[in-house]
Design an enzyme around this catalytic site. Structure first.
Site, PDB file in Angstrom:
ATOM      1  N   ASN A   1     -22.557   0.766  31.197  1.00 31.66           N
ATOM      2  CA  ASN A   1     -23.106   2.088  30.959  1.00 31.66           C
ATOM      3  C   ASN A   1     -24.635   2.053  30.975  1.00 31.66           C
ATOM      4  O   ASN A   1     -25.268   2.631  31.859  1.00 31.66           O
ATOM      5  CB  ASN A   1     -22.591   2.629  29.614  1.00 31.66           C
ATOM      6  CG  ASN A   1     -22.815   4.116  29.477  1.00 31.66           C
ATOM      7  OD1 ASN A   1     -23.610   4.696  30.208  1.00 31.66           O
ATOM      8  ND2 ASN A   1     -22.127   4.733  28.551  1.00 31.66           N
ATOM      9  N   ASP A   2     -25.200   1.348  30.016  1.00 24.81           N
ATOM     10  CA  ASP A   2     -26.655   1.373  29.867  1.00 24.81           C
ATOM     11  C   ASP A   2     -27.393   0.873  31.110  1.00 24.81           C
ATOM     12  O   ASP A   2     -28.470   1.352  31.410  1.00 24.81           O
ATOM     13  CB  ASP A   2     -27.076   0.529  28.654  1.00 24.81           C
ATOM     14  CG  ASP A   2     -26.497   1.073  27.361  1.00 24.81           C
ATOM     15  OD1 ASP A   2     -26.297   2.299  27.284  1.00 24.81           O
ATOM     16  OD2 ASP A   2     -26.241   0.285  26.446  1.00 24.81           O
ATOM     17  N   VAL A   3     -26.781  -0.085  31.824  1.00 22.26           N
ATOM     18  CA  VAL A   3     -27.503  -0.692  32.950  1.00 22.26           C
ATOM     19  C   VAL A   3     -27.595   0.231  34.163  1.00 22.26           C
ATOM     20  O   VAL A   3     -28.290  -0.084  35.121  1.00 22.26           O
ATOM     21  CB  VAL A   3     -26.854  -2.032  33.389  1.00 22.26           C
ATOM     22  CG1 VAL A   3     -26.955  -3.052  32.260  1.00 22.26           C
ATOM     23  CG2 VAL A   3     -25.427  -1.843  33.816  1.00 22.26           C
TER      24      VAL A   3
END
Lengths: 464, 101
Positions: A390-392
């Site tokens: 998600n964050d990447v």
């Protein structure tokens, strides 16, 4: 201590060289395993040497203790699942730091005035104080790190009013007691110094958010290295000095590399929460509309794509779906698509963790592409499949100053024609912030457990 | 040369070697490298053996033995877990060639 025989010094020199070669080997894929074995061999030889030239007391209890530690360490290392490896490394690091602190405490006994030796120089006492304090910090910090990653406690930053004051007091106390130890060495000062170190280690890691914990593991690893180096100076032992320094230096360097990959400064990671600004977002679940689809729809998108890029994340490994993913990629490749895995430097829980997890599933090395090599390809990709990450791929890192991950280099999944997220729920990623990419028009969500969805997807693609 | 200065010289040179030796590592190998470095500082086991073997006091020996156990866990566990990780990197090479085309 009596003079060390020349042959012992030469063996120690050889071991020190082997540690350098071990680190050198570990930094290349082909030589890594040999490097590790060279390091292990040197460590065994170095530890065996004192039994041959010194008239050691308590040999049997020592051998029993070594056997106990060896069995515990080996069993732990064999049993641990690859997904839980970061916390295992943290734990191994912590016990090493604890051992160093205890060794320094024992050596302090010998250094005390009246212990039958010439008065110790202040330089030796500084090194002793350093080893006791930092070793304790490393031990306690690593235990908290382990608890955070293992889910024994919340991975969110723990901050309480006055934390900054207590933190400052701990640091002042540590420095003050160290000074006291150097000026007038006494056993109780060393013990209190160790206890303050334990408290300080806990305080150091508590305010660090889950996503930043790997940086802390790496930093504590470097700490332990320096501790061992200082211990080597105190014990008059060159192998400890060289090995510890090597780990301290390379560990610090590695920490900086990792922090840079996340676009953060080490100071910000450690002290961000202390300054009031939380390192994490709220973590609320959004109710904004998204486009979701079933495995069959996604199978069609994938089955007729020419260029597919997979973005794997920690969620993939937690669900143990990496084997099924590899099968899916094999099928897609057979259908003529060009498929690659885009590996973000901090995918997984530590840099390179994702590579280990995919290697476990026997994904060919050539298909793993590092961020800088593949980021230009996203605009040509027909489908980007984001599994458990998600964050990447969160564009907020580029567009939203003030977001906790702002400035972190991301994979340009948002440039692809289609993006498919395989997600369990709408819960945000490890950094706890919402991902705008989920709400884009060309984004499709496939909800469900990654392993379950992945098998359905695989069958659907095979049926095309 | 002053004794302390000799030690300082070794320390400073080791810092440079430590950085130089890993500066070209790809991020693929960061985790095994961290783990391997972690195992290397398990060499504190040598220090633990030395202090325990030269202690005469029961409390000191007990504390020393605890240090030996902890250090052995660090060293052995560290090298074994690193080897396990790296094993996966090498084992994969053969099937990789068959699947690739």
């Amino acid at each position: 201590m009596t003079a060390t025989p020349v042959w012992v010094q030469l063996v120690y020199l050889a071991c020190a060289v082997c540690f350098i070669l071990a680190l050198k080997g570990l930094s290349g894929p082909r030589t890594a395993r040999t490097g590790n074995l060279v390091g292990a061999g040197a460590a065994v030889v170095a530890c065996a040497v004192p039994f041959f030239y010194l008239d050691l007391d308590h040999v049997v209890p020592i051998l029993v203790a070594i056997a106990v530690g060896t069995v515990a360490g080996a069993v732990g290392a064999r049993r641990v699942q690859m997904t839980q490896m970061p916390q295992m490394v943290a734990l191994f690091n912590g016990v090493g730091g604890g051992a160093a602190a205890l060794v320094a405490l024992l050596e302090l006994r010998e250094l005390l005035p009246g212990a039958g030796h010439a008065d110790a120089s202040w330089f030796i006492l500084v090194a002793t104080a350093f080893t006791i304090f930092v070793g304790s910090v490393s031990f306690a910090g690593s235990v908290v790190t382990f608890a955070k990653l293992q889910g024994l406690m919340t991975s969110a930053p723990v901050v309480f009013p006055g934390l900054a004051v207590v933190f400052g007091a701990g640091l002042v106390g540590g420095v003050g007691l160290s000074t006291q130890l150097v000026l007038s060495p006494a056993m109780w000062v060393g013990i209190v110094l160790g206890l303050v170190g334990l408290v300080f280690g806990v305080l150091l890691v508590l305010p660090v958010g889950g996503a930043d914990v790997p940086i802390v593991i790496s930093l504590l690893n470097a700490f332990t290295g320096l501790t061992v180096a200082a211990g080597g100076y105190v014990l008059d032992n060159v192998v400890l000095l060289v090995a510890g320094t090597l780990v301290g230096a390379s560990g610090t360097f590695l920490t900086l590399l990792m922090a840079r990959a996340m676009g953060r400064s080490v100071a910000n990671i450690l002290f961000g929460a202390l300054k009031g600004g939380s390192t994490l977002g709220g973590g609320e679940v959004s109710d904004r509309p998204v486009k979701s689809a079933g495995p069959e729809d996604v199978a069609i998108m994938l089955g007729y794509a020419d260029r597919v890029i997979i973005v794997p994340g920690y969620g993939l490994a937690v669900a143990q779906a990496q084997h099924t993913l590899r099968e899916l990629v094999d099928v897609l490749s057979e259908r003529g698509a060009q498929v690659d895995y885009a590996i973000h430097p901090v995918a997984g829980r530590m840099p390179g963790h994702m590579n280990v997890l995919l290697a476990e599933a026997q994904v060919p090395y050539e298909q793993l592409k590092e961020m800088d090599d593949i980021n230009g390809d996203f605009k040509d990709a027909d489908v980007v499949l984001v599994v458990g990450a998600n964050d990447v791929v969160n564009p907020a890192a580029k567009t939203t100053p003030g977001a906790p991950i702002y400035g972190m280099p991301i994979l340009n999944a948002d440039e692809a024609k289609q993006v498919v997220f395989m997600k369990r729920s709408m819960r945000p990623g490890f950094a706890g912030i919402e991902n705008e990419l989920l709400f884009e028009d060309n984004t499709t969500l496939l909800f469900g457990d990654a392993k379950d969805s992945m098998s359905k997807l695989l069958n659907a693609v095979k049926a095309l | 040369m002053n004794d302390a200065v000799v030690w300082l010289t070794i320390f400073v040179l080791s810092v440079f070697v430590g950085i130089e030796v890993i500066s070209k590592v790809s991020s693929t190998l960061h985790t095994p490298l961290m783990s391997g470095a972690n195992a290397i500082h398990g060499i504190i086991l040598l220090g633990a053996i030395l202090v325990t073997g030269t202690s005469d006091n029961a409390v000191a020996v007990t504390v020393g033995l605890v240090a030996v156990v902890l250090a052995a866990i660090n060293m052995v566990g560290g090298f074994v877990v690193t080897d396990r990780m790296l094993q996966m990197f090498t084992r994969r090479r053969k099937p990789a060639k068959e699947v690739a085309r």
